[in-house]
Design an enzyme around this catalytic site. Structure first.
Site, PDB file in Angstrom:
ATOM      1  N   HIS A   1      32.608  41.376  51.812  1.00  0.00           N
ATOM      2  CA  HIS A   1      31.513  40.205  51.301  1.00  0.00           C
ATOM      3  C   HIS A   1      31.076  39.620  52.577  1.00  0.00           C
ATOM      4  O   HIS A   1      30.855  38.624  52.604  1.00  0.00           O
ATOM      5  CB  HIS A   1      32.271  39.251  50.490  1.00  0.00           C
ATOM      6  CG  HIS A   1      32.913  39.566  49.121  1.00  0.00           C
ATOM      7  ND1 HIS A   1      33.505  38.797  48.267  1.00  0.00           N
ATOM      8  CD2 HIS A   1      32.358  40.843  48.401  1.00  0.00           C
ATOM      9  CE1 HIS A   1      33.803  39.670  46.926  1.00  0.00           C
ATOM     10  NE2 HIS A   1      32.838  40.435  47.174  1.00  0.00           N
TER      11      HIS A   1
ATOM     12  N   ASP B   1      33.493  49.701  41.555  1.00  0.00           N
ATOM     13  CA  ASP B   1      32.591  48.650  42.156  1.00  0.00           C
ATOM     14  C   ASP B   1      32.369  48.878  43.609  1.00  0.00           C
ATOM     15  O   ASP B   1      31.081  48.954  43.799  1.00  0.00           O
ATOM     16  CB  ASP B   1      33.728  47.421  42.227  1.00  0.00           C
ATOM     17  CG  ASP B   1      33.203  46.069  42.645  1.00  0.00           C
ATOM     18  OD1 ASP B   1      32.525  45.965  43.683  1.00  0.00           O
ATOM     19  OD2 ASP B   1      33.601  44.759  41.989  1.00  0.00           O
TER      20      ASP B   1
ATOM     21  N   GLU C   1      28.061  39.587  39.200  1.00  0.00           N
ATOM     22  CA  GLU C   1      29.533  39.902  39.282  1.00  0.00           C
ATOM     23  C   GLU C   1      30.093  38.891  40.081  1.00  0.00           C
ATOM     24  O   GLU C   1      31.215  38.433  40.120  1.00  0.00           O
ATOM     25  CB  GLU C   1      29.797  41.417  39.440  1.00  0.00           C
ATOM     26  CG  GLU C   1      31.208  41.743  39.402  1.00  0.00           C
ATOM     27  CD  GLU C   1      31.883  41.829  40.589  1.00  0.00           C
ATOM     28  OE1 GLU C   1      33.169  42.098  40.620  1.00  0.00           O
ATOM     29  OE2 GLU C   1      31.311  41.388  41.743  1.00  0.00           O
ATOM     30  N   GLU C   2      29.496  38.762  41.469  1.00  0.00           N
ATOM     31  CA  GLU C   2      30.191  38.153  42.577  1.00  0.00           C
ATOM     32  C   GLU C   2      30.133  36.654  42.330  1.00  0.00           C
ATOM     33  O   GLU C   2      30.986  35.855  42.875  1.00  0.00           O
ATOM     34  CB  GLU C   2      29.109  38.258  43.775  1.00  0.00           C
ATOM     35  CG  GLU C   2      29.011  39.757  44.268  1.00  0.00           C
ATOM     36  CD  GLU C   2      30.404  40.321  44.740  1.00  0.00           C
ATOM     37  OE1 GLU C   2      31.206  39.617  44.714  1.00  0.00           O
ATOM     38  OE2 GLU C   2      30.356  41.565  45.266  1.00  0.00           O
TER      39      GLU C   2
ATOM     40  N   HIS D   1      28.692  46.796  38.904  1.00  0.00           N
ATOM     41  CA  HIS D   1      27.749  45.513  39.029  1.00  0.00           C
ATOM     42  C   HIS D   1      26.716  46.058  40.330  1.00  0.00           C
ATOM     43  O   HIS D   1      26.754  46.774  40.990  1.00  0.00           O
ATOM     44  CB  HIS D   1      28.503  44.373  39.478  1.00  0.00           C
ATOM     45  CG  HIS D   1      29.376  44.222  40.765  1.00  0.00           C
ATOM     46  ND1 HIS D   1      28.402  43.591  41.792  1.00  0.00           N
ATOM     47  CD2 HIS D   1      30.200  44.702  41.036  1.00  0.00           C
ATOM     48  CE1 HIS D   1      29.128  43.544  43.009  1.00  0.00           C
ATOM     49  NE2 HIS D   1      30.361  44.147  42.636  1.00  0.00           N
TER      50      HIS D   1
ATOM     51  N   ASP E   1      30.058  47.267  48.768  1.00  0.00           N
ATOM     52  CA  ASP E   1      30.213  46.564  47.332  1.00  0.00           C
ATOM     53  C   ASP E   1      28.865  45.649  47.093  1.00  0.00           C
ATOM     54  O   ASP E   1      28.446  44.734  47.651  1.00  0.00           O
ATOM     55  CB  ASP E   1      31.356  45.486  47.641  1.00  0.00           C
ATOM     56  CG  ASP E   1      31.590  44.376  46.606  1.00  0.00           C
ATOM     57  OD1 ASP E   1      31.055  44.696  45.367  1.00  0.00           O
ATOM     58  OD2 ASP E   1      32.343  43.464  46.649  1.00  0.00           O
TER      59      ASP E   1
END
Length: 516
Positions: A208, A94, A65-66, A18, A28
């Site tokens: 994140h 990922d 995706e998130e 992604h 990420d």
């Protein structure tokens, strides 16, 4: 999305990552996206040098995706029928670099191939080692006197590592948390996910968050970007094996015998419980697993034999026609007939020597337009794996031998009868190719065999009864999920008996499907 059309267009290898991030996303998903782009660059170099894959390769850059795996899931749901029919495997990354230790999870059928490829890829930072060795790497920050690690994190990390070591392949199953989910859990496509993750002795990876920055990546996660490259090399090599092997290199028998371990976990829950779980009979399920193992071993014998026979026939073509051209300087009479027949299809008159009988021969040979007589003269011995160069067999200037039989309106390999008047060598080639296609369809069908349309209780979208994300485990995987959770979470022996029966029927049908 992008694709490289293969000679066999109804078998597809999908590679994806992604591209959306919560904030900066240097690890990420940018690290994964960088690795994906390097794979594409490598495949582009192969294309420019005349290579073309045996199977079609599709590259995917997923969005959203998130927010809940939205991009890949929507695509998977929209094209579920096509994916189920054609996808050989899905390879995912990922976060390709957020720490020192290489981690990979996958369908058990991919585990052996993953290890073989990892043993060929150099270690990203230590000379003399390989990527497989990086599974045991630690970070650079060794414990000092006043060094402390959060106890809860350390317990969770230690438990995860112990569970991973319990698998004979050192490769654990996939739960969820990235874009492989729709392929594996909803459709039943063999899948993998890999990347370098952080350990207790790495700099803390602020997942994140705004701290997942390029500065963190360059100083701590992957100075020099060597781990990015290692992941790209491994996934690219994995994809090449899947795309270019005559027989799809998925190890169904590894998976079949790993089912014993799944059942042992269920039995352990049953034994440890103080409830009336002793009334649960798992004998039919145990027998169903043995049936799958027996069928898979038989399939192994068939696939090894058909590939050996197919390569032997190609080598005979090479030896015979190379020798004939060396001594005579001209194609054999058989090859002249082949070429003249192909020319006649396009309205070019043949030479005046005797033609192949047309009352049976023409209809038969029409089915073999994929075999170009010129190519049969020039089989090479340049293939890096086995001395064969498939490009001499799968030429862009003709239809494809395998591909033709699966086109609408054409006979299909499973229904095609090889006429008796065909030349002997060509007849053997067709029969061998027919057997390879049949075996490959069974290999692809293996993973599909774990899919139940009824799905798992309370979350029916998850249809794979072999593995799923645990109900309360987040990303973590639970094997035999419907049965396991009926015992461990629902504490319902009646429901467990139903799930054991449902799983047994599923596996019995799977065994019948892959039986050669």
């Amino acid at each position: 999305m992008a694709s490289i059309p293969g000679h066999i267009k109804d078998e597809v290898v999908i590679i994806g990552c992604h591209r959306d991030a919560w904030v900066l996303g240097a690890a990420d998903p940018t690290s994964g996206t960088v690795s994906l782009h390097e794979i594409i660059r490598g495949f582009g170099a192969l294309l420019r040098n005349g290579w073309r894959p045996l199977r079609t390769v599709v590259f995917a850059s997923w969005d959203a995706e998130e927010y809940g795996l939205v991009g890949s899931t929507e695509w998977g749901e929209d094209f579920a029928e096509w994916i189920s029919k054609h996808a050989v495997a899905y390879l995912n990354t990922d976060t390709s670099a957020s720490g020192s230790r290489w981690r990979v999870s996958a369908s058990p059928s991919l585990a052996n191939l993953i290890k073989q490829a990892a043993l060929k890829v150099p270690h990203p930072t230590i000379e003399g080692k390989n990527l497989w060795d990086a599974k045991n790497d630690d970070g650079p920050f060794k414990p000092a006197i006043n060094f402390t690690i959060d106890a809860e994190f350390l317990e969770s990390y230690t438990t995860t590592q112990e569970e991973l070591r319990a698998y004979k392949t050192d490769i654990g199953p996939l739960g969820s948390g990235s874009d492989y989910t729709v392929f594996l859990q909803h459709i039943g496509v063999a899948s993998s996910d890999e990347g370098f993750g952080f350990t207790p002795t790495d700099a803390v990876y602020h997942y994140h968050s705004i701290y997942d920055s390029q500065n963190f990546q360059e100083i701590y996660a992957d100075p020099g970007f060597h781990r990015h490259v290692a992941v790209a090399r491994h996934m690219g090599l994995l994809a090449l094996h899947l795309a270019d092997s005559f027989v799809i290199p998925l190890n169904t028998t590894q998976y079949a015998f790993e089912l014993d371990d799944y059942l042992d976990k269920v039995s352990a829950i049953q034994s440890a419980s103080s409830s009336n779980f002793d009334t649960l009979d798992l004998s039919r399920l145990s027998q169903a697993i043995k049936k799958v193992q027996t069928a898979s071993c038989a399939l192994d014998k068939e696939k090894f034999k058909v590939e050996k026979d197919f390569k032997r026939i190609l080598r005979k073509f090479h030896r015979h026609h190379s020798s004939h051209r060396h001594h005579c300087g001209k194609p054999s009479r058989f090859l002249r007939r082949v070429k003249d027949w192909i020319k006649s299809i396009f309205g070019v008159k043949p030479h005046n020597y005797q033609k192949v009988s047309e009352h049976e021969g023409h209809d038969a040979w029409t089915s073999l337009l994929e075999v170009n007589g010129e190519d049969l003269c020039h089989f090479g011995l340049n293939h890096p794996r086995d001395g064969l160069n498939p490009e001499h067999l799968w030429s862009d200037h003709k239809l494809d031998l395998f591909e033709y039989f699966d086109k609408p309106g054409n006979p299909g390999f499973s229904n095609y009868h090889v006429p008796s008047r065909l030349p002997k060598k060509l007849k053997k080639l067709i029969k061998a190719a027919k057997r390879i296609v049949k075996v490959n369809k069974k290999i692809i069908a293996f993973e599909r065999g774990f899919i139940s349309e009824g799905g798992i209780k309370d979350r029916e979208w998850y249809k794979n009864l072999g593995v799923a994300p645990g109900k309360w485990l987040g990303y973590g995987a639970t094997t035999f999920p419907a049965l396991t959770e009926a015992l461990a979470i629902e504490r319902n022996v009646t429901l467990a008996a139903y799930e054991a029966e449902r799983l047994a029927v599923l596996l019995e049908n799977l065994a019948d499907t892959i039986e050669p």
